[in-house]
Design a protein around this motif. Structure first.
Motif, PDB file in Angstrom:
ATOM      1  N   ARG A  52       0.776  -1.432   0.219  1.00  0.00           N
ATOM      2  CA  ARG A  52      -0.039  -0.009   0.057  1.00  0.00           C
ATOM      3  C   ARG A  52       0.955   1.352  -0.054  1.00  0.00           C
ATOM      4  O   ARG A  52       0.545   2.335   0.464  1.00  0.00           O
ATOM      5  CB  ARG A  52      -1.117  -0.048   1.252  1.00  0.00           C
ATOM      6  CG  ARG A  52      -2.226   0.890   0.831  1.00  0.00           C
ATOM      7  CD  ARG A  52      -3.424   0.746   2.079  1.00  0.00           C
ATOM      8  NE  ARG A  52      -4.343   1.432   1.462  1.00  0.00           N
ATOM      9  CZ  ARG A  52      -4.779   2.808   2.126  1.00  0.00           C
ATOM     10  NH1 ARG A  52      -4.194   3.170   3.272  1.00  0.00           N
ATOM     11  NH2 ARG A  52      -5.637   3.490   1.672  1.00  0.00           N
ATOM     12  N   GLU A 116      -0.451   7.374   2.648  1.00  0.00           N
ATOM     13  CA  GLU A 116      -1.570   6.568   3.318  1.00  0.00           C
ATOM     14  C   GLU A 116      -0.865   5.647   4.332  1.00  0.00           C
ATOM     15  O   GLU A 116       0.115   5.406   4.223  1.00  0.00           O
ATOM     16  CB  GLU A 116      -2.150   5.997   2.255  1.00  0.00           C
ATOM     17  CG  GLU A 116      -2.703   6.904   1.107  1.00  0.00           C
ATOM     18  CD  GLU A 116      -3.630   5.839   0.111  1.00  0.00           C
ATOM     19  OE1 GLU A 116      -4.695   5.807  -0.057  1.00  0.00           O
ATOM     20  OE2 GLU A 116      -2.714   5.229  -0.513  1.00  0.00           O
ATOM     21  N   ARG A 119      -3.582   0.443   6.677  1.00  0.00           N
ATOM     22  CA  ARG A 119      -4.679   0.049   6.524  1.00  0.00           C
ATOM     23  C   ARG A 119      -5.671   0.310   5.233  1.00  0.00           C
ATOM     24  O   ARG A 119      -5.614   1.387   4.794  1.00  0.00           O
ATOM     25  CB  ARG A 119      -5.779   0.622   7.610  1.00  0.00           C
ATOM     26  CG  ARG A 119      -7.272   0.258   7.655  1.00  0.00           C
ATOM     27  CD  ARG A 119      -7.723   0.219   9.032  1.00  0.00           C
ATOM     28  NE  ARG A 119      -8.919  -0.562   9.268  1.00  0.00           N
ATOM     29  CZ  ARG A 119      -9.181  -1.711   9.274  1.00  0.00           C
ATOM     30  NH1 ARG A 119      -7.953  -2.741   9.370  1.00  0.00           N
ATOM     31  NH2 ARG A 119     -10.550  -2.145   9.501  1.00  0.00           N
ATOM     32  N   ASN A 121      -8.549   0.535   2.298  1.00  0.00           N
ATOM     33  CA  ASN A 121      -9.928   1.055   2.289  1.00  0.00           C
ATOM     34  C   ASN A 121     -11.007   0.103   2.262  1.00  0.00           C
ATOM     35  O   ASN A 121     -10.552  -1.050   2.019  1.00  0.00           O
ATOM     36  CB  ASN A 121     -10.242   1.895   1.176  1.00  0.00           C
ATOM     37  CG  ASN A 121      -9.154   3.086   0.941  1.00  0.00           C
ATOM     38  OD1 ASN A 121      -8.203   2.824   0.581  1.00  0.00           O
ATOM     39  ND2 ASN A 121      -9.695   3.981   1.278  1.00  0.00           N
ATOM     40  N   GLU A 122     -12.130   0.392   2.860  1.00  0.00           N
ATOM     41  CA  GLU A 122     -13.352  -0.410   2.856  1.00  0.00           C
ATOM     42  C   GLU A 122     -13.963  -0.893   1.273  1.00  0.00           C
ATOM     43  O   GLU A 122     -13.784   0.262   0.749  1.00  0.00           O
ATOM     44  CB  GLU A 122     -14.619   0.018   3.740  1.00  0.00           C
ATOM     45  CG  GLU A 122     -15.664  -1.011   3.826  1.00  0.00           C
ATOM     46  CD  GLU A 122     -16.514  -0.669   4.771  1.00  0.00           C
ATOM     47  OE1 GLU A 122     -17.750  -0.843   4.784  1.00  0.00           O
ATOM     48  OE2 GLU A 122     -16.303   0.355   5.792  1.00  0.00           O
ATOM     49  N   ARG A 123     -14.237  -2.027   1.073  1.00  0.00           N
ATOM     50  CA  ARG A 123     -14.487  -2.221  -0.580  1.00  0.00           C
ATOM     51  C   ARG A 123     -16.238  -1.874  -0.347  1.00  0.00           C
ATOM     52  O   ARG A 123     -17.044  -2.621   0.464  1.00  0.00           O
ATOM     53  CB  ARG A 123     -14.597  -3.618  -0.758  1.00  0.00           C
ATOM     54  CG  ARG A 123     -13.088  -3.918  -0.726  1.00  0.00           C
ATOM     55  CD  ARG A 123     -12.222  -3.441  -1.950  1.00  0.00           C
ATOM     56  NE  ARG A 123     -10.890  -3.802  -2.172  1.00  0.00           N
ATOM     57  CZ  ARG A 123     -10.379  -4.996  -2.720  1.00  0.00           C
ATOM     58  NH1 ARG A 123     -11.198  -5.753  -3.094  1.00  0.00           N
ATOM     59  NH2 ARG A 123      -9.043  -4.949  -2.564  1.00  0.00           N
ATOM     60  N   TYR A 127     -16.190   2.697  -3.954  1.00  0.00           N
ATOM     61  CA  TYR A 127     -14.687   2.234  -4.085  1.00  0.00           C
ATOM     62  C   TYR A 127     -14.382   1.630  -5.321  1.00  0.00           C
ATOM     63  O   TYR A 127     -13.533   2.126  -5.821  1.00  0.00           O
ATOM     64  CB  TYR A 127     -14.335   1.255  -2.952  1.00  0.00           C
ATOM     65  CG  TYR A 127     -12.924   0.506  -2.999  1.00  0.00           C
ATOM     66  CD1 TYR A 127     -11.815   0.841  -2.398  1.00  0.00           C
ATOM     67  CD2 TYR A 127     -12.811  -0.530  -3.840  1.00  0.00           C
ATOM     68  CE1 TYR A 127     -10.601   0.302  -2.697  1.00  0.00           C
ATOM     69  CE2 TYR A 127     -11.682  -1.323  -3.845  1.00  0.00           C
ATOM     70  CZ  TYR A 127     -10.625  -0.885  -3.166  1.00  0.00           C
ATOM     71  OH  TYR A 127      -9.213  -1.369  -3.456  1.00  0.00           O
TER      72      TYR A 127
END
Length: 149
Positions: A52, A116, A119, A121-123, A127
């Motif tokens: 990431r 960043e 962690r 990102n939420e899908r 997104y």
């Protein structure tokens, strides 16, 4: 447009929450005669531009690992290394022709100054809608399928 079985497998992994590299690489676990677990573990750190950090696209990293699996050099001979390097460069040219860059940060149009955290990102649908990742995963899976014919 109709997706190939390789594209469908890779996207299925991606939609389960696996990163781009895992999605492309694990889609070929059976063809490599490795377990799904091993494929997912080997490729885990390459997602989101490696850890990431938004470097080289994770989907392209997965494709590169598959190129090495099928065509990688087994000696230190420069000719053997040239073969795999040439193949990866060909794949990179195709990816850049399609997406404009190999860099995750650029694909996602992220500010170079923003750092960043680790962690993910939420899908969510937002997104998926805001990113080219699905297209990158499918494209790399389609290219990788050519290694297994």
């Amino acid at each position: 447009m109709q997706q190939s079985p390789a594209e469908e497998r890779a996207l299925a992994y991606f939609h389960q929450g696996y990163n781009c590299a895992q999605s492309v690489f694990a889609a070929f676990a059976e063809q490599m005669s490795v377990s799904e677990e091993l494929a997912l573990r080997l490729s885990a750190g390459f997602g989101a531009g490696v850890g990431r950090m938004r470097g080289m696209c994770g989907a392209f990293s997965g494709l590169t690992m598959l190129a090495g699996f099928r065509h990688g050099n087994l000696t230190g001979n420069p000719d053997d290394k040239e073969h795999i390097f040439s193949l990866v460069r060909e794949q990179a040219a195709a990816f850049k022709a399609e997406f404009g860059t190999l860099t995750c940060r650029e694909l996602l149009h992220l500010d170079t100054e923003v750092q960043e955290g680790a962690r993910p990102n939420e899908r969510t649908q937002a997104y998926y809608d805001a990113r080219p990742c699905e297209r990158c995963v499918a494209f790399c899976a389609k290219l990788a399928a050519g290694f297994f014919v």
